[in-house]
Motif scaffolding. Structure first.
Motif, PDB file in Angstrom:
ATOM      1  N   PHE A   1      -4.504   8.175   0.324  1.00 16.87           N
ATOM      2  CA  PHE A   1      -4.990   6.833   0.633  1.00 16.87           C
ATOM      3  C   PHE A   1      -6.421   6.643   0.132  1.00 16.87           C
ATOM      4  N   ALA A   2      -7.226   7.730   0.242  1.00 20.50           N
ATOM      5  CA  ALA A   2      -8.618   7.655  -0.215  1.00 20.50           C
ATOM      6  C   ALA A   2      -8.667   7.355  -1.707  1.00 20.50           C
ATOM      7  N   GLU A   3      -7.751   8.005  -2.456  1.00 22.00           N
ATOM      8  CA  GLU A   3      -7.714   7.759  -3.903  1.00 22.00           C
ATOM      9  C   GLU A   3      -7.323   6.316  -4.214  1.00 22.00           C
TER      10      GLU A   3
ATOM     11  N   ALA B   1       0.839  -1.204   0.000  1.00 25.26           N
ATOM     12  CA  ALA B   1       0.000   0.000   0.000  1.00 25.26           C
ATOM     13  C   ALA B   1       0.868   1.245   0.000  1.00 25.26           C
ATOM     14  N   ALA B   2       1.905   1.235   0.842  1.00 30.44           N
ATOM     15  CA  ALA B   2       2.804   2.394   0.902  1.00 30.44           C
ATOM     16  C   ALA B   2       3.486   2.616  -0.443  1.00 30.44           C
ATOM     17  N   ALA B   3       3.852   1.511  -1.108  1.00 31.19           N
ATOM     18  CA  ALA B   3       4.534   1.637  -2.393  1.00 31.19           C
ATOM     19  C   ALA B   3       3.621   2.271  -3.438  1.00 31.19           C
ATOM     20  N   PHE B   4       2.324   2.061  -3.310  1.00 36.79           N
ATOM     21  CA  PHE B   4       1.383   2.704  -4.226  1.00 36.79           C
ATOM     22  C   PHE B   4       1.238   4.185  -3.922  1.00 36.79           C
ATOM     23  N   LEU B   5       1.338   4.540  -2.637  1.00 37.58           N
ATOM     24  CA  LEU B   5       1.049   5.914  -2.227  1.00 37.58           C
ATOM     25  C   LEU B   5       2.221   6.854  -2.439  1.00 37.58           C
TER      26      LEU B   5
END
Lengths: 260, 345
Positions: free
Chosen positions: B48-50, B36-40
Motif C-alpha cells: 500500500f505504501a508503494e 485501490a485493492a485492484a492496484f494492490l
C-alpha cells in the motif's frame, strides 16, 4: 388579438388505412372558457380528434388551429405550452406525485429540466388545486384510481395552459370518483378559467357537467352546441340509438337513457 | 426459504429513506476501496505504501512502478471505463425501451459491436482508432434494428429480448467465422468472446475512453428526458417531447457507450442488466439519480469482479466475463420470474 376559438379543426382529411377514408373534411371548433365534451359511439373518431389536436397524427389535408395559429407551424414544446393533453390512462409510472406534477413543467424548461423557483411555485399550486398536496411523497402506484387521476390532472395544471384536453379521464374509476373528478373539472373551469375539452364515454356525466357537446359519428361531427340544444336536436338519439329524456329530480336535472 | 429472503429484501427496501447523497457517497467509497485493492492485488503484489507513493508522485522501486504503470493501471482503467459505460448504457436502454429485461448484451448490441470490432481487426489491423469506431457502428446498427422492431405495433418486451437472442446468435456465428478464417484478428480473442481485461494496453484505451467520457457526460444530462419518457409515449408527446427523435438519440448514445466498452473489453455481459436494477432498488426510479449511480456502481462492480477473477483461482486467471455470466444468468432468470405477471407481453 386572441381568437374566441380555443381550438379549431378545419377540413381535416385523415385515414388510418389509405384505402378506406375515415375523416372526409371534418371540421370542429371549441370555444374558450367552456367545458366541452366530445361524445359518440365507439370508433367515431373521438380519440383520433384528440391525436390530431395533440399532433400525434398529421392529417392528409386540413388544419388544426390553436388560438388561430396552425399547430403545424409550432414546435412540440410550443404546442404543449398552449394545450395540455391528458392521455388515456396507461400503466402508472414509478414516481411520486410531486415528481409527476413537476413533469408538467417540461415544455417550459431548458433541456436539462431543472426547476426554477417559479416552476416550484406552479407545481405547488397545481397540487393544491387538484387536491393532491397531501399525497406528494406517495408513489403513484399506491394511490387509488381517483387519486391517481387527480395527480395527472395536477400535472396538466402545472403545464400552465389555457386549454386542457382530457382523453377519457373517467375510465376505470368508480362512480363516486367519476363525479368527484367532474366536480374538479367544473371547479377548474369556473375558478381558474380553464377551457376544458374532454372525450367521455359516460353520457350521463357528459350531459351533467358540460356546457357544450360535440357529437361525432363515423369520422364527422353531426351536432355541436349547448347541451340543451344538442338534446333538442336529437343528435344523441341518432348517434347512439337510444332515447334520452331529462327529468327534474331531487338533486337537480337527471337524464334517463333507454334503448330505442 | 424464498419467502424469507423476499421478506428480508422488502424490509431492507422499506428502511430505504437513506438519502441519495448517502447512498452515492457509500458507493463512491466502495469504488475507491475496490480500485485501490485492484492496484494492490495480483500475481506479484505491491504494498500500500508503494501505491500511495506512486499516486502522490513519490519514490517507488522500479519493479513496483513498472507493475503499477504497465500492468495494473491499464487493467483497472479498463474495468472502470467498461463498467461505467455498460451500466449507464443498460440504464438508458431499459428506460428508452421501457423494458426491465433489456441491456446491451441482451438485445444484441454487444455482439453487434463485437462483430464489427473483429471485422476491423481482421481487415484493417493497422488503424488503432478503428476498433472503437467500428464497435460504435456495429452497436448502432443493432440498436437501430431493435428500434425498428420496437416500432411495430404490439411488440411485447419478450419479443424484443427474443429478437436480441436471434441477433446475438447470428453475430456470434459471424465472430466465430472470423476467428477461424483470420486467427490473428484479435490478440487474446479467446477472452474477447466472453469479455476479459487481461490483455488490455493503454494504447487500446485512449479512443474508447474519449467516447465513454463524452457519452457519460451527455447521458447525465438526459435523466429528465428519460423520466418524461417513462410516462408513456402519448403523455411524453403531450408534454412537448419529440419522442421518436429522443428515443433514437438516446439509443445512439447507449450504442456509443456499449460499443466503446466492447472495443477493448470484449463481450462483457450482464453489467448493463444487473446494475440498473440494483441501483433502482436503492435510489428509486428517478433516472437522473439512476444514471449517476449506475456509472459508479457499474465501475465498482467490474473492478470488483475483475479482482475476484484474478485471485479466485490463482495462479490461473478466469476472464472476468465468465465470472459475470455466472452472476448474470441467474439474475436474468430472476427478472423474468419477477416480471411474469408484470406484463412482459
Amino acid at each position: 388579438m386572441t381568437s374566441e376559438r380555443a381550438i379549431e379543426l378545419a377540413g381535416i382529411r385523415f385515414s388510418y388505412n389509405r384505402e378506406v377514408p375515415f375523416m372526409k373534411g371534418l371540421s370542429a371548433a371549441f370555444s374558450h372558457g367552456k367545458v366541452t365534451s366530445i361524445v359518440g359511439p365507439n370508433g367515431c373518431g373521438k380519440s383520433t380528434m384528440v391525436k390530431l389536436i395533440d399532433g400525434i397524427i398529421r392529417p392528409f389535408a386540413g388544419e388544426v388551429l390553436i388560438d388561430g395559429e396552425s399547430t403545424f407551424d409550432m414546435g412540440h414544446k410550443e404546442r404543449a405550452r398552449r394545450v395540455a393533453v391528458l392521455a388515456q390512462a396507461s400503466r402508472p409510472p414509478a414516481m411520486t406525485v410531486e415528481a409527476l406534477v413537476a413533469c408538467g413543467r417540461y415544455p417550459h424548461l431548458e433541456r436539462q429540466g431543472r426547476l426554477g423557483p417559479r416552476d416550484r411555485e406552479l407545481v405547488e399550486e397545481a397540487m393544491c388545486l387538484a387536491g393532491v398536496e397531501r399525497f406528494r411523497g406517495h408513489d403513484l402506484r399506491q394511490l387509488s384510481g381517483g387519486e391517481r387521476q387527480r395527480a395527472f390532472i395536477a400535472m396538466t395544471l402545472a403545464q400552465d395552459t389555457r386549454v386542457i384536453l382530457l382523453d377519457e379521464p373517467t375510465t376505470f374509476l368508480d362512480i363516486g370518483a367519476c363525479h368527484d373528478l367532474m366536480r374538479l373539472v367544473r371547479q377548474l373551469n369556473e375558478q381558474q378559467g380553464k377551457t376544458i375539452i374532454m372525450v367521455i364515454h359516460d353520457l350521463d356525466l357528459a350531459l351533467r357537467y358540460s356546457d357544450e357537446l360535440l357529437v361525432m359519428e363515423r369520422g364527422r361531427v353531426t351536432c355541436a352546441g349547448g347541451v340543451e340544444d344538442v338534446l333538442a336536436e336529437g343528435a344523441l338519439e341518432r348517434a347512439f340509438g337510444v332515447n334520452v329524456s331529462a327529468h327534474e329530480g331531487a338533486f337537480g336535472k337527471n337524464y334517463a337513457i333507454f334503448p330505442k | 426459504m424464498v419467502g424469507s429472503i423476499r421478506n428480508m429484501f422488502s424490509r431492507i427496501a422499506q428502511a430505504r429513506p437513506c438519502g441519495f447523497a448517502a447512498v452515492l457517497m457509500a458507493s463512491i467509497a466502495l469504488l475507491v476501496v475496490l480500485t485501490a485493492a485492484a492496484f494492490l492485488v495480483g500475481s506479484s503484489s505491491v504494498s500500500f505504501a508503494e501505491l500511495a507513493a506512486w499516486v502522490t508522485g513519490g519514490q517507488v522501486s522500479d519493479a513496483a512502478k513498472s507493475i503499477l504503470t504497465n500492468v495494473r493501471l491499464p487493467r483497472v482503467l479498463a474495468a472502470l471505463l467498461a463498467g461505467a459505460a455498460l451500466a449507464v448504457a443498460g440504464a438508458v436502454i431499459q428506460a428508452v425501451l421501457d423494458n426491465p429485461l433489456a441491456s446491451p448484451n441482451v438485445i444484441g448490441i454487444n455482439s453487434g459491436a463485437g462483430l464489427f470490432v473483429l471485422l476491423a481487426a481482421a481487415f484493417f489491423p493497422q488503424y488503432l482508432w478503428l476498433p472503437p469506431l467500428a464497435a460504435f457502428l456495429g452497436a448502432l446498427v443493432t440498436a437501430l434494428l431493435i428500434f425498428g422492431l420496437s416500432l411495430g405495433a404490439n411488440i411485447s418486451r419478450l419479443t424484443v429480448v427474443l429478437s436480441g437472442i436471434a441477433i446475438t446468435t447470428v453475430f456470434g456465428a459471424g465472430m466465430n467465422t472470423i476467428m477461424i478464417v483470420a486467427p490473428d484478428a484479435y490478440i487474446g480473442s479467446a477472452n474477447f468472446l466472453v469479455g476479459g481485461l487481461s490483455g488490455v494496453l493503454m494504447r487500446d484505451l485512449w479512443w474508447p475512453a474519449a467516447y465513454i467520457v463524452v457519452g457519460l457526460a451527455v447521458a447525465f444530462t438526459c435523466g429528465n428526458r428519460l423520466n418524461i419518457m417513462s410516462l408513456g409515449d402519448d403523455s411524453a408527446h403531450a408534454l412537448g417531447m419529440n419522442v421518436r427523435g429522443n428515443r433514437l438519440g438516446l439509443l445512439t448514445l447507449a450504442a456509443m457507450l456499449a460499443g466503446a466498452a466492447v472495443s477493448f473489453a470484449g463481450l462483457l455481459g450482464f453489467v448493463g442488466l444487473i446494475i440498473p436494477h440494483i441501483v433502482r432498488f436503492f435510489v428509486g426510479h428517478d433516472n437522473r439519480r439512476v444514471l449517476v449511480m449506475s456509472a459508479v456502481l457499474g465501475a465498482a462492480f467490474v473492478v470488483g469482479c475483475d479482482l475476484l477473477a484474478r485471485i479466485m483461482f490463482a495462479p490461473y486467471e478466469v476472464p472476468v466475463g465468465i465470472l459475470m455470466a455466472f452472476l448474470g444468468g441467474p439474475f436474468f432468470v430472476y427478472l423474468i420470474m419477477r416480471n411474469r405477471r408484470g406484463g412482459l407481453d
